[in-house]
Design an enzyme around this catalytic site. Structure first.
Site, short mmCIF file in Angstrom:
data_model
loop_
_atom_site.label_atom_id
_atom_site.label_comp_id
_atom_site.label_asym_id
_atom_site.label_seq_id
_atom_site.Cartn_x
_atom_site.Cartn_y
_atom_site.Cartn_z
N GLU A 482 -18.96 -17.45 10.38
CA GLU A 482 -18.45 -17.27 9.03
C GLU A 482 -19.60 -16.94 8.06
O GLU A 482 -19.47 -16.06 7.20
CB GLU A 482 -17.70 -18.54 8.60
N LYS A 604 -8.83 -6.66 0.06
CA LYS A 604 -8.52 -8.07 0.21
C LYS A 604 -7.45 -8.34 1.26
O LYS A 604 -7.60 -9.20 2.10
CB LYS A 604 -8.11 -8.66 -1.14
O1 M6R Z 1 -5.48 -12.81 4.34
P1 M6R Z 1 -6.08 -13.14 5.68
O2 M6R Z 1 -6.66 -14.51 5.72
O3 M6R Z 1 -5.16 -12.89 6.82
O4 M6R Z 1 -7.30 -12.13 5.82
C1 M6R Z 1 -8.03 -12.06 7.02
C2 M6R Z 1 -9.30 -11.29 6.83
O5 M6R Z 1 -9.03 -9.97 6.44
C3 M6R Z 1 -10.22 -11.93 5.79
O6 M6R Z 1 -10.50 -13.25 6.10
C4 M6R Z 1 -11.54 -11.14 5.70
O7 M6R Z 1 -12.26 -11.26 6.88
C5 M6R Z 1 -12.35 -11.61 4.50
N1 M6R Z 1 -12.84 -10.47 3.79
C6 M6R Z 1 -13.51 -12.44 4.88
O8 M6R Z 1 -14.28 -12.83 3.80
#
Ligand code: M6R
Length: 609
Positions: A482, A604
Site C-alpha cells: 500500500e 477515482k
Molecule cells: O473504489 P475502489 O476501492 O474499488 O477502488 C479500487 C482502486 O481503484 C483504488 O483503491 C485505487 O487503487 C486507488 N487509487 C489507490 O489509492
C-alpha cells in the site's frame, strides 16, 4: 471513470450549474471536459482538453441563458484526449447530444452499420455511436428511439441525452454505471456521484439495471430495461456539505489523511460490545448459526481495497482460523473459480463501482456464494447487489489516492475477524483486549499526525531519488504494498513492494547507494527477521527508512532514518503504519510538484473493466 452532470429546471444559469457540478466530479477523470446547453432552440457547446478548470476558465461572465444543460469530464478509453473526442457528442444532424460514462463494447459493429447508411462520424470514441444510433432510430418519439438503441448497445454505461425537439426533458440510462438524480424544487440534477448536487438537494433516486428515466423539471418517469414503467422511491442523502470541501487543507488527500482519527471512530461506532468482547455486525443480516457454518472466505478488491483485503486474509486466518483466499478482482473474474458450499465472499470497494470487483462479485453470486460488501458509498452498485453491506462511514473520499478508506476498511475487516474468532477460537478476555486495541487507534493516529513534521523532513531528504523498495513481512507486507502504491500513483516514483525475505532471491541486485528502502518493521513475529534482511541491504549501501514501533532500539544502528509509531497488536499495526506511508508519499509528491489530488492517467472510480 468519467463524470456526468446534468440540469433541467427553473433557473436560467444551467451552464454555470453544470460546470460547477462537474468540478466536484473531476476526480473521476480529467483528460477533457465539455458541456452543451440548449438555448432558444440551439445547442451551445464548449469542450476543452484538460481539467474542468480549463473549461471554467473559458466561460465568460455573459453565459448563454439556458435552463437545460449537460456536462462531462472524461477519462479517455477510446481515442486520445483531444477536443474532438471530448464529450458531449452529437448525432450527424446535430439534433441530439449525449454524455456517456462507460464503454460500448460493440461500438465497432454499430459504427460500421451506421457508416454504411451514410452517417458521418466526427470522433474516434466508442461514445459517439450512442447519439448516432439514437438519431438513426428517431422518428419523433425520443423515448422509443432511446429504448431501441439501448437494446442494441453492449457494455456498461450511464448516459444523459438532450434533443432539440424535446427542450423540456433529459433522458438518462444507467446500465452498470452509476447515475443519481437529485430532486429539487422545480428542478432536477443528474450526476455520476450524488454528492455533486448536494448543495442543491439531498433528495435522490438512483438509476441502475438498464433503467431509463425521462426527466422534466418537476417529474421523473422511469422504465425498467424492458420498457415497463416503474416507480422509483427517493431517499435522503446522509452526507454533510462541508465534507466535500477541502476546508483549510491545500489538498483533499491531506485533509483525508487528517480525517482518519474521526473516520476510524465512525467505522467502530456501535459495532462492538465491550461487555461480551465481540463485534456487533447487525448489518450483515446473518444469524450466529449462519456465520458459524462458514467454512471458507474469499476476499476481492482492486488497488488499495485489495491491499486491505490481503490484510483481512492475514487477520482472519490468524485469529479465526478460517481459510481465506484473497484475490485481485480483475484476475479472479476470469479464473472460473471453484466455489464450495458455505463460502462467504467479501467484496471491498471504496466507491462500490469498480467494474472488475462488481463483475467478480456477480460471478461469485451466480455460483452460490453469499456476498458481503465493504463499501463507502450508499446506493452504489456494490451496496445494492451484495447480500449485505458494511459501510465505512468515512465520508466522501475525493483524493484519487485512497487514504481514509483504507484504514476504515481495515477496521471493518478487524471487526469481522473479531466476530468470527469469538465464535471459534478467541476467548472473551482476548476479545476484550482486541476491542481495547481497536478503541485506542484514534488517539494513536492523532499522535502519529502530531509528528507529521518529521515525516515531511524525511520525505524532503529523499524526494529526488527515483528508486524505492517498500519492504515488510507478514502483516507488514501488504502494508508495504500500500505504501509503494501511494508513492507510485501520486509522486510518479518507481516503488517496488516485496516481502523482505524475497530480496535475496533477485531484487537485491538493484540495491546500491541510490536505492531507498522503506522498511515496515512493526510485525512482532517477524521483527528479528526483518532486522537481518535490512543488514543485508545496508551492506549493499542501500539507504534505509524504518517505520517501527516505540522501543525498536535495534534499528537505530541499522536505519538512516526512523519514523516511530505507537505499539498495538499485530493485526492493527498495518493501520498505524499506513499513516506515515500516506504522509510520506504526500510530502514527496508535494516536493516533486506533482498533481496530488488528480494524478496523471488515473481516475477515482474505475468503472471500466
Ligand atoms: O473504489 P475502489 O476501492 O474499488 O477502488 C479500487 C482502486 O481503484 C483504488 O483503491 C485505487 O487503487 C486507488 N487509487 C489507490 O489509492
Amino acid at each position: 471513470m468519467c463524470g456526468i452532470f446534468g440540469y433541467i429546471g427553473r433557473r436560467p444559469e444551467a451552464v454555470k450549474l453544470v460546470v460547477d457540478g462537474l468540478k466536484l466530479l473531476d476526480y473521476r477523470g480529467y483528460d477533457s471536459a465539455g458541456y452543451v446547453a440548449l438555448s432558444e432552440g440551439k445547442f451551445i457547446s464548449v469542450k476543452k482538453v484538460g481539467k474542468v478548470a480549463e473549461l471554467e476558465a473559458s466561460l465568460s461572465d455573459l453565459l448563454t441563458p439556458s435552463n437545460i444543460a449537460i456536462a462531462h469530464t472524461r477519462w479517455a478509453t477510446h481515442g486520445k484526449p483531444t477536443e474532438i473526442n471530448a464529450h458531449p457528442h452529437f448525432d450527424d444532424q446535430s439534433s441530439l447530444t449525449v454524455v456517456h460514462n462507460g464503454i460500448i463494447e460493440n461500438h465497432d459493429a454499430i459504427r460500421e452499420m451506421l457508416q454504411k447508411k451514410g452517417i458521418i462520424f466526427s470522433s474516434e470514441t466508442d461514445s459517439e455511436v450512442i447519439p448516432q444510433l439514437i438519431g438513426y432510430y428517431y422518428k419523433g418519439d425520443l423515448l422509443k428511439a432511446v429504448q431501441k438503441a439501448v437494446g442494441k448497445l453492449k457494455g456498461a454505461f450511464a448516459i444523459v441525452l438532450m434533443h432539440k425537439n424535446h427542450p423540456d426533458e433529459l433522458i438518462c440510462v444507467a446500465r452498470e454505471c452509476p447515475l443519481a438524480i437529485g430532486i429539487g424544487k422545480e428542478e432536477m440534477f443528474i450526476a455520476s456521484d450524488a454528492h455533486a448536487f448536494l448543495t442543491h438537494t439531498k433528495k435522490v433516486i438512483y438509476l441502475h439495471s438498464s433503467e431509463i428515466a425521462v426527466i422534466k423539471r418537476e417529474t421523473i418517469e422511469a422504465f425498467d430495461g424492458n420498457a415497463v414503467p416503474i416507480t422509483k422511491e427517493s431517499e435522503d442523502l446522509d452526507i454533510d456539505v462541508e465534507k466535500i470541501s477541502k476546508g483549510h487543507f491545500p489538498h483533499y488527500m491531506l485533509k483525508e489523511i487528517y480525517e482518519q482519527p474521526q473516520s476510524v471512530s465512525n467505522a467502530l461506532l456501535s459495532r462492538y460490545s465491550d461487555e461480551y468482547g465481540t463485534a456487533i455486525l447487525d448489518e450483515l443480516g446473518m444469524t450466529d448459526e449462519e456465520l458459524y457454518k462458514i467454512q471458507r472466505i474469499i476476499i476481492l478488491g482492486c488497488g488499495t481495497s485489495f491491499h486491505a483485503g490481503l490484510l483481512g486474509g492475514y487477520m482472519l486466518e490468524e485469529r479465526a482460523r478460517i481459510p481465506v483466499q484473497v484475490e485481485i478482482s480483475s484476475e479472479f473474474r476470469y479464473k472460473n473459480p471453484i466455489i464450495q458450499e458455505n463460502t462467504l465472499a467479501i467484496a471491498i470497494s471504496q466507491s462500490g463501482e469498480t467494474a472488475d470487483t462488481i463483475a467478480a462479485m456477480r460471478e461469485l453470486r451466480e455460483k452460490g456464494a453469499k456476498i458481503i460488501g465493504i463499501c463507502n458509498v450508499q446506493g452504489s452498485t456494490l451496496a445494492r447487489e451484495a447480500n449485505a453491506s458494511l459501510f465505512l462511514r468515512a465520508g466522501p473520499e475525493i483524493g484519487v489516492a485512497s487514504t481514509k478508506a483504507f484504514t476504515s476498511q481495515l477496521i471493518l475487516l478487524a471487526l469481522i475477524t473479531l466476530r468470527f474468532a469469538r465464535m471459534r477460537t478467541m476467548s472473551q478476555k482476548e476479545g476484550k483486549d482486541f476491542i481495547n486495541a481497536l478503541t485506542c487507534l484514534p488517539t494513536q493516529i492523532r499522535s502519529i499526525l502530531d509528528h507529521a513534521d518529521l515525516i515531511e523532513k524525511i520525505a524532503n531528504k529523499y524526494a529526488s531519488y527515483e528508486n524505492f523498495f517498500f519492504l515488510g513481512r507478514r502483516f507488514m507486507y501488504p502494508t508495504a504494498m500500500e505504501g509503494a502504491l501511494k508513492l507510485k500513483e501520486i509522486a510518479y516514483v518507481n516503488a517496488n513492494a516485496y516481502p523482505a525475505g524475497e530480496m535475496k532471491h533477485g531484487p537485491i541486485a538493484l540495491v546500491d547507494d541510490k536505492c531507498i528502502i522503506v522498511a515496515f518493521c512493526s510485525d512482532s513475529v517477524t521483527y528479528p527477521k526483518i532486522l537481518n534482511d535490512l543488514m543485508e541491504l545496508k551492506a549493499r549501501n542501500g539507504k534505509i527508512i524504518a517505520i517501527a514501533p516505540e522501543g525498536s532500539r535495534e534499528l537505530f544502528s541499522i536505519a538512516d532514518d526512523i519514523i516511530i509509531i505507537p505499539r498495538t497488536i499485530d493485526e492493527l499495526t498495518p493501520l498505524l503504519a499506513a499513516l506515515p506511508a500516506q504522509h510520506f508519499a504526500y510530502c514527496v509528491a508535494k516536493k516533486r510538484g506533482t498533481e496530488i489530488d488528480k494524478p496523471r492517467n488515473l481516475a477515482k472510480s474505475v468503472t471500466v473493466g
